[in-house]
Design a protein around this motif. Structure first.
Motif, PDB file in Angstrom:
ATOM      1  N   THR B 202      20.220   3.694  -4.728  1.00  0.00           N
ATOM      2  CA  THR B 202      19.801   2.191  -5.452  1.00  0.00           C
ATOM      3  C   THR B 202      19.088   1.649  -3.639  1.00  0.00           C
ATOM      4  OG1 THR B 202      21.792   2.223  -6.612  1.00  0.00           O
ATOM      5  CG2 THR B 202      19.886   0.212  -6.842  1.00  0.00           C
ATOM      6  N   ASP B 203      18.609   3.338  -3.561  1.00  0.00           N
ATOM      7  CA  ASP B 203      17.556   2.938  -1.490  1.00  0.00           C
ATOM      8  C   ASP B 203      15.984   3.764  -1.630  1.00  0.00           C
ATOM      9  OD1 ASP B 203      17.100   2.854   0.862  1.00  0.00           O
ATOM     10  OD2 ASP B 203      18.943   2.723   1.690  1.00  0.00           O
ATOM     11  N   GLN B 204      15.258   2.753  -1.750  1.00  0.00           N
ATOM     12  CA  GLN B 204      14.012   3.515  -2.024  1.00  0.00           C
ATOM     13  C   GLN B 204      13.530   4.164  -0.883  1.00  0.00           C
ATOM     14  OE1 GLN B 204      11.315   0.108  -2.928  1.00  0.00           O
ATOM     15  NE2 GLN B 204       9.450   1.276  -2.829  1.00  0.00           N
ATOM     16  N   ALA B 205      14.292   3.497   0.357  1.00  0.00           N
ATOM     17  CA  ALA B 205      13.726   3.945   1.752  1.00  0.00           C
ATOM     18  C   ALA B 205      14.489   5.595   1.486  1.00  0.00           C
ATOM     19  CB  ALA B 205      14.330   3.575   3.038  1.00  0.00           C
ATOM     20  N   ILE B 206      15.963   5.712   0.983  1.00  0.00           N
ATOM     21  CA  ILE B 206      16.095   6.895   1.204  1.00  0.00           C
ATOM     22  C   ILE B 206      15.409   8.080  -0.096  1.00  0.00           C
ATOM     23  CG2 ILE B 206      18.204   8.292   0.378  1.00  0.00           C
ATOM     24  CD1 ILE B 206      20.145   5.938   1.627  1.00  0.00           C
ATOM     25  N   ALA B 237       8.315   4.565  -4.827  1.00  0.00           N
ATOM     26  CA  ALA B 237       9.125   5.257  -3.193  1.00  0.00           C
ATOM     27  C   ALA B 237       8.412   6.924  -3.552  1.00  0.00           C
ATOM     28  CB  ALA B 237      10.419   5.931  -3.279  1.00  0.00           C
ATOM     29  N   ALA B 238       7.505   7.555  -4.765  1.00  0.00           N
ATOM     30  CA  ALA B 238       7.103   8.773  -5.153  1.00  0.00           C
ATOM     31  C   ALA B 238       5.763   8.222  -4.274  1.00  0.00           C
ATOM     32  CB  ALA B 238       7.619   9.164  -6.306  1.00  0.00           C
ATOM     33  N   LEU B 239       5.503   7.719  -4.742  1.00  0.00           N
ATOM     34  CA  LEU B 239       3.616   7.245  -4.720  1.00  0.00           C
ATOM     35  C   LEU B 239       4.249   7.370  -3.081  1.00  0.00           C
ATOM     36  CD1 LEU B 239       1.103   6.660  -5.209  1.00  0.00           C
ATOM     37  CD2 LEU B 239       1.659   4.250  -5.201  1.00  0.00           C
ATOM     38  N   GLU B 240       4.280   6.795  -2.502  1.00  0.00           N
ATOM     39  CA  GLU B 240       4.458   6.479  -0.444  1.00  0.00           C
ATOM     40  C   GLU B 240       4.407   7.816  -0.219  1.00  0.00           C
ATOM     41  OE1 GLU B 240       3.342   4.211   1.363  1.00  0.00           O
ATOM     42  OE2 GLU B 240       2.599   3.073  -0.814  1.00  0.00           O
ATOM     43  N   ALA B 241       5.509   8.707  -1.268  1.00  0.00           N
ATOM     44  CA  ALA B 241       5.608   9.780   0.182  1.00  0.00           C
ATOM     45  C   ALA B 241       4.594  10.898  -0.637  1.00  0.00           C
ATOM     46  CB  ALA B 241       6.684  10.533  -0.394  1.00  0.00           C
ATOM     47  N   GLN B 261       4.124  -2.143  -7.758  1.00  0.00           N
ATOM     48  CA  GLN B 261       3.176  -1.316  -7.382  1.00  0.00           C
ATOM     49  C   GLN B 261       3.100   0.279  -7.766  1.00  0.00           C
ATOM     50  OE1 GLN B 261       6.488  -1.744  -4.060  1.00  0.00           O
ATOM     51  NE2 GLN B 261       5.223  -0.270  -2.703  1.00  0.00           N
ATOM     52  N   THR B 262       3.610  -0.170  -9.007  1.00  0.00           N
ATOM     53  CA  THR B 262       3.125   1.024  -9.498  1.00  0.00           C
ATOM     54  C   THR B 262       2.364   0.743 -10.705  1.00  0.00           C
ATOM     55  OG1 THR B 262       6.257   1.867  -9.801  1.00  0.00           O
ATOM     56  CG2 THR B 262       4.802   2.413 -11.750  1.00  0.00           C
ATOM     57  N   LEU B 263       2.683  -0.399 -10.957  1.00  0.00           N
ATOM     58  CA  LEU B 263       1.442  -0.940 -11.631  1.00  0.00           C
ATOM     59  C   LEU B 263      -0.619  -0.481 -10.791  1.00  0.00           C
ATOM     60  CD1 LEU B 263       1.968  -3.711 -13.918  1.00  0.00           C
ATOM     61  CD2 LEU B 263       2.361  -1.646 -14.213  1.00  0.00           C
ATOM     62  N   ASP B 264       0.015  -0.740  -9.861  1.00  0.00           N
ATOM     63  CA  ASP B 264      -1.460  -0.943  -8.424  1.00  0.00           C
ATOM     64  C   ASP B 264      -1.786   0.998  -8.620  1.00  0.00           C
ATOM     65  OD1 ASP B 264      -1.304  -3.175  -8.735  1.00  0.00           O
ATOM     66  OD2 ASP B 264      -0.691  -3.408  -6.199  1.00  0.00           O
ATOM     67  N   GLY B 265      -0.648   1.683  -8.511  1.00  0.00           N
ATOM     68  CA  GLY B 265      -0.761   3.088  -8.526  1.00  0.00           C
ATOM     69  C   GLY B 265      -1.366   3.399  -9.560  1.00  0.00           C
ATOM     70  N   ILE B 266      -1.167   2.807 -10.986  1.00  0.00           N
ATOM     71  CA  ILE B 266      -1.725   3.268 -12.556  1.00  0.00           C
ATOM     72  C   ILE B 266      -3.215   2.828 -12.277  1.00  0.00           C
ATOM     73  CG2 ILE B 266      -2.134   3.044 -14.767  1.00  0.00           C
ATOM     74  CD1 ILE B 266       1.240   3.201 -14.881  1.00  0.00           C
ATOM     75  N   ALA B 267      -3.320   1.966 -11.904  1.00  0.00           N
ATOM     76  CA  ALA B 267      -5.288   1.273 -11.853  1.00  0.00           C
ATOM     77  C   ALA B 267      -6.146   2.059 -10.292  1.00  0.00           C
ATOM     78  CB  ALA B 267      -4.468   0.146 -10.869  1.00  0.00           C
ATOM     79  N   ASP B 268      -4.890   2.332 -10.342  1.00  0.00           N
ATOM     80  CA  ASP B 268      -5.898   3.634  -9.109  1.00  0.00           C
ATOM     81  C   ASP B 268      -5.780   4.699  -9.580  1.00  0.00           C
ATOM     82  OD1 ASP B 268      -5.982   1.070  -7.302  1.00  0.00           O
ATOM     83  OD2 ASP B 268      -4.388   2.227  -5.812  1.00  0.00           O
TER      84      ASP B 268
END
Lengths: 316, 335, 502
Positions: B202-206, B237-241, B261-268
């Motif tokens: 449960t660690d987004q950074a990891i 996290a996946a999108l950032e990577a 961020q997921t929704l923004d990623g979909i919009a983009d």
């Protein structure tokens, strides 16, 4: 002595704060007393181990992770590998001795800082727990183990409380009556002087690490018995901080050489009661940690401010 | 001595505040409670649903989240709630399999329903309401098929596989891609292959670090790679990577839940789509059931003991409308 | 010309300096010599602005000066090179040389200019310090570190350098190098003050030698008059007050006894040229003299097992003892009253009773429980016997006077059965009355057949108390003096590296 009375009154105040919020009837208040005694006893026992180590001038940051590893080994062993409870208990207590020995040897013989050794332990034991359980939850069903460490109520008391009383007597004799305890205080106050008095300093420091790890191992039994479930990725996380906080609130100095059994138990009780106050007074959940931390900080500040204003008293 | 005075002051404050406050508890509304399995913001939507329900059905709802997401915290919260006079309880069990005994004891005292995650068959809960996670997983598998119709490799991200919803979602994804039941991989049907399942405690950074490392090492065609994030923070996290590796638009991303961020990623256009639950509905429907159960009205219970809350699939065409709806939900409730 | 005129300085209980005069001119090397406690270090600290004199004046080029701080003295061009070097080990050489005075670039950013490396290289070249200015100080040898300190002083444009025992931890080659540098500095017109215990060095290096004794001037010798003997006769030569004298009969009584302690070829450091060997007889009080750093404390700690013994044997009462830890030594009856009683001797937060009980509890009780009653009785008995001035033994030792604290340390060991009692500077910081009582306790123990070895830097004390005197010099036993042979001259002769007659 006065500090102890202060802690006691603080604890009583907190207890009343919880008590008044528990609705009457339906045995609610008795049940609440049992719940709180159970939680307080668990934390009290591990705080006694942590406190003993702190008195000897050491520190263990791996308590939570190690407790988690023990709970995982217990659950996996009994659930998946068919260990009998006595077998599992023996394994986990053995782990407590071995891990304490390793910590102690690294700190005394290799002269590594305790902070580093146990911080590494914090990561290692968490990783081992997850690996051992295959990153899946583990748990135990009803049975002798649960009865022995959580469900039994000898004399109407939660069994954890009985363990706390036994632990308190053992630690009292050890710390405040035996020569080992005297040596631990001396080592914590002035390790060099202890060494120049012909005390085998290393041996007793290792002993303190073993005691600390053993109480963590014992805690894991009560924990598993109460919850029945272990999630290896987070079981016991932050327990080390609660254990250390309990000891320090109870009068142990992180510089070593100070503290006593009654204080440590009161410190652990205060922490448990604070959590209950937050729960029963409907403090917004997001503020739970902030409220506990704030209350402790206010207590520490008042203690310090009033001590400076009050007359100087000799130690004792 | 200081602490002595401090202690007695605390006692005094408590007694005073109590003499004024304690009497009221008698004439309060019926108390019901909703307990989550962690402190994630997902539950904030559920809390809004609870608030709406509380007003509509005239009950008091105690909303609780175990801060560390551990079973022991959850059980202690429930113990305290019982003592506070809670008349009915909705809970998302942290460790369903091993908590049966505990929750059965609770169900002996007050009506208990589960939400989000169910207890194993045979438990004493009255009803389960929540997303069909297996079905939602299949929907996510469908999104992968849509994005990568010619087949390719699939990487799964999840906080931990301890949790039942994680296991069910993952199984749904695998089964949909393989076209069979109980698919295990690595081969999924003729066209798809499961490369790995990363957990991150449960660690987004990891999670991001692991994907970063994976993308550096990955040799295959990025256009033939899909990453599916099973928990809310996994897709961002996946999108950032992926952005980090300058592969956005190439690597196919599919997610769950409605992280901003997921929704923004979909919009983009960088994330193909996400499968969302309706946590607001969890809260609202749970309170509807709890209010009735607390009064002894069992007619609200569905016959098969399961009240499914439908999932929704969000893609580029409906993402704007969905965002607007969420914004309304999160607006502070009118005073 | 740097001058100190009629400078006096007192500390509680001691008058460190009385009306001392000292001058040093540019291009002159002046050595300052004297026994331990003669006031050399205090005088140097006053010149370097570390301490302020109670009376007297300092003059620089005939102008009166007054330093409020070390900084002020450095501004005036006077720098003290400490015995313990004060370098930031993690930083590189150049950073140490310019620490606190880094040339800056980049305005408010305050970046350190890389000029420090070229500037440092220039200075280092002048000193013959051939390491990179970017080398970490932690990687340098002691001699090189000392040169870094000197480089730092030179970067301050110092006109006067004060060296406090600069060669005590240097190898012979490093010492040679340092002398070359010092002579070079003299040629450049720097005035040098040089404190040393090593009279040979002093004879070789200095243009002039100032002798201090008991905080007063005791001689000012020009180069051509400087000899080993001339220096010693000025360093000692005070009349003995002899307030304490060991009974002659006691000395005679022990003289013929069979030794109870046989130390053979004991070493603790690889750099020792030879091991240490000596015998002690039961009932004998043996003094151990030597200058600071001669290895006396190290020897005592090695016998006590706190310091690792590299070679040699120790035999107590006919039994070889294998002392690997202090607890071993205690079991064998070898007990040490350590040099630093607050850090090593006592648990300062413990009560008198708890301190006294510490080494004995395990011995008393097989059940491993604290025998409170016995602890109480023993400490009360010892309080009376040692005349520790306190109404009750629950007193925290941190609040006792120095003399009473030292008695508690003695008390710890009297509760055991000593065979060899080692005392390291037992009367330092102790008032006269308590001193006499401590001597009495030592005598009392000797009477019971204990061998007592007392390390002391106070020659008067050594001469008054001892049956026999061992003198150490540079980690070696330089010689043994019988009571008849022992004079301050004879001790100082051996302690400063003169040939022995043992």
């Amino acid at each position: 002595m006065k500090k102890l009375i202060g802690l006691l009154l603080f604890a009583i105040g907190l207890y009343l704060a919880v008590f008044v919020k528990v609705p009457e009837g339906n045995d609610n208040r008795t049940k609440n007393n049992v719940n709180m005694a159970r939680r307080m006893s668990q934390l009290g026992i591990v705080s006694l181990g942590a406190g003993t180590l702190i008195i000897a001038g050491g520190i263990d940051l791996s308590i939570g992770s190690f407790m988690g590893l023990c709970a995982t080994v217990l659950a996996v062993g009994m659930q998946r590998q068919g260990w009998s409870p006595p077998q599992a208990i023996a394994v986990v207590l053995g782990m407590g001795v071995v891990v304490g020995l390793i910590h102690g040897l690294l700190v005394t013989k290799l002269r590594l800082p305790a902070f580093i050794v146990t911080l590494c332990g914090l990561f290692i034991y968490r990783g081992l727990a997850r690996w051992w359980a295959g990153d899946a939850n583990a748990g135990i069903g009803p049975g002798m183990f649960k009865r022995a460490f959580s469900e039994a109520t000898p004399l109407g008391l939660p069994v954890e409380f009985v363990y706390l009383v036994i632990a308190a007597i053992v630690f009292y004799l050890l710390l405040q009556r035996s020569i080992y305890g005297r040596y631990l205080y001396a080592i914590g106050s002035n390790e060099l002087a202890a060494k120049y008095s012909g005390i085998r300093v290393d041996r007793y420091k290792i002993f303190a690490y073993v005691l600390c790890s053993l109480t963590a191992a014992f805690y894991s039994m009560m924990h598993l018995a109460e919850v029945a479930s272990v999630s290896p990725s987070n079981v016991g996380s932050m327990l080390e901080l609660y254990a250390i906080a309990g000891a320090v609130i109870g009068g142990c100095s992180l510089r070593g050489g100070e503290g006593n059994v009654l204080g440590i138990i009161l410190g652990a009780s205060i922490l448990t009661l604070l959590q209950a106050v937050v729960s029963f007074w409907d403090v917004p959940q997001s503020l739970e940690y902030a409220a506990i931390g704030g209350a402790l900080l206010v207590g520490a500040i008042m203690d310090e401010v009033l001590r400076r204003r009050g007359p100087a008293t000799a130690h004792g | 001595m200081p602490l002595l005075r401090f202690g007695s002051m605390v006692a005094l404050v408590v007694l005073v505040s109590c003499s004024s406050g304690c009497g009221k508890s008698g004439e309060a509304k019926t108390r019901v409670a909703f307990v989550s399995n962690n402190a994630h913001e997902f539950w904030t939507y559920a809390e809004r649903g609870c608030e709406k329900g509380a007003k509509e059905f005239n009950v008091e709802v105690l909303f609780r989240r175990p801060p560390q997401g551990s079973a022991v915290e959850q059980q202690r919260i429930v113990e305290d709630l019982l003592l506070k006079g809670t008349k009915a309880l909705a809970v998302s069990p942290n460790d369903a399999k091993n908590q049966v005994e505990f929750f059965n004891k609770v169900a002996d005292q007050i009506p208990l329903i589960t939400q989000d995650s169910d207890l194993p068959a045979g438990s004493k809960r009255r009803c389960y309401l929540g997303t069909d996670n297996y079905g939602a997983g299949k929907a996510a598998g469908g999104l992968i098929k849509e994005a990568m119709p010619d087949g390719g490799q699939v990487l799964v991200l999840v906080g931990s596989l301890d949790a039942q919803n994680a296991q069910e979602r993952r199984q749904g994804v695998l089964d949909e891609l393989a076209g069979t039941k109980n698919a295990t991989g690595p081969k999924l049907g003729d066209k798809y292959e499961l490369i790995d399942t990363f957990t991150d405690n449960t660690d987004q950074a990891i999670c991001k670090t692991k994907v970063d490392a994976f993308l550096v090492k990955h040799q295959g065609d990025p256009n033939k790679l899909a990453i599916v994030g099973l928990w809310a923070y996994n897709p961002p996290a996946a999108l950032e990577a992926v952005k980090n590796a300058k592969l956005e638009g190439k690597v196919k991303l599919v997610g769950f839940d409605e992280n901003q961020q997921t929704l923004d990623g979909i919009a983009d256009g960088f994330i193909h789509g996400t499968v969302v639950q309706q946590p607001f509905e969890f809260g609202y429907q749970a309170v509807r059931l709890l209010a009735a159960l607390a009064k002894g009205d069992n007619t609200v219970l569905p016959a098969d003991g399961v009240l499914p809350i439908p999932h929704m699939v969000i893609k580029r065409d409906n993402v704007a409308a969905f965002k607007e709806k969420l914004k309304q939900l999160l607006a502070p409730p009118a005073a | 010309m740097l001058e100190a005129v009629a400078v006096s300085k007192g500390f509680p209980g001691v008058q460190a300096l009385s009306d001392v005069n000292l001058t040093v001119a540019p291009g002159e090397i002046v050595a300052v010599v004297g026994e331990n406690g003669a006031g050399k270090s205090t005088l140097m600290k006053i010149l370097a602005g570390v301490q302020v004199p109670d009376a007297g004046t300092l003059r620089l080029n005939a102008r009166e000066i007054r330093f409020a701080s070390v900084d002020a003295a450095q501004q005036a061009g006077i720098v003290l090179i400490h015995q313990e070097l004060n370098l930031a080990e993690g930083l590189d050489v150049a950073a140490n040389i310019f620490l606190g005075r880094e040339p800056r670039v980049g305005g408010p950013l305050g970046l350190i200019s890389s000029r420090i490396y070229s500037d440092a290289a220039t200075i280092m070249q002048r000193l013959g310090l051939d390491v990179s200015p970017r080398a970490a100080v932690a990687d340098l040898s002691l001699g090189q570190r000392q040169l870094v300190e000197i480089a730092r002083a030179l970067s301050l444009q110092s006109r006067y350098l004060i060296f406090d025992e600069p060669t005590s931890s240097l190898t012979e080659r490093e010492t040679e190098r340092l002398f070359t540098v010092i002579r070079q500095l003299r040629a450049d017109g720097v005035g040098i003050l040089y404190i040393s215990h090593r009279l040979k060095e002093v004879c070789a290096l200095s243009d002039r030698v100032v002798v201090l004794r008991d905080g007063r001037n005791a001689g000012d010798l020009l180069r051509e008059d400087v000899t080993h003997e001339a220096l010693i006769s000025r360093m000692v030569g005070r009349e003995l007050k002899q307030f304490f004298h060991r009974d002659q009969a006691a000395t005679l009584a022990t003289a013929s006894a069979e030794p109870i302690v046989r130390v053979r070829d004991v070493r603790w450091s690889a750099s020792q040229k030879a091991g240490i060997s000596f015998d002690l007889r039961p009932g004998e009080v043996v003094g151990m003299a030597g200058l600071m750093g001669a290895g006396r404390t190290e020897l005592a700690e090695t016998l006590f097992g706190i310091r690792r013994r590299l070679a040699g044997t120790v035999e107590i009462a006919g039994r070889m003892i294998d002392v690997r830890s202090a607890s071993n030594a205690v079991e064998a009856g070898v007990l040490l009253v350590p040099e630093d009683r607050r850090r090593q001797g006592l648990v300062i937060d413990f009560a008198i009773r708890e301190n006294i009980g510490l080494p004995s509890l395990g011995h008393w009780n097989r059940l491993r429980m604290v025998d409170r009653r016995r602890e109480q009785e023993t400490s009360l008995m010892l309080r009376d016997k040692l005349r520790i001035r306190t109404p009750h033994v629950e007193q925290i030792v941190g609040l006792l006077s120095g003399g009473n604290q030292q008695k508690v340390v003695l008390g710890k060991w009297l509760a055991r059965e000593p065979k060899l009692l080692l005392l390291d500077e037992p009367t330092r910081g102790v008032d006269v009355g308590a001193k006499a009582e401590i001597y009495e306790i030592m005598n009392e123990l000797a009477k019971q057949g204990v061998a007592v070895l007392m390390i002391s830097s106070d020659l008067e004390e050594i001469l008054g108390v001892s049956d026999r005197i061992l003198v150490m010099h540079e980690q070696q036993l330089a010689g043994t003096l019988t009571r008849e042979q022992a004079t301050e001259q004879a001790i100082m002769h051996l302690a400063t590296g003169g040939m022995g007659n043992s």
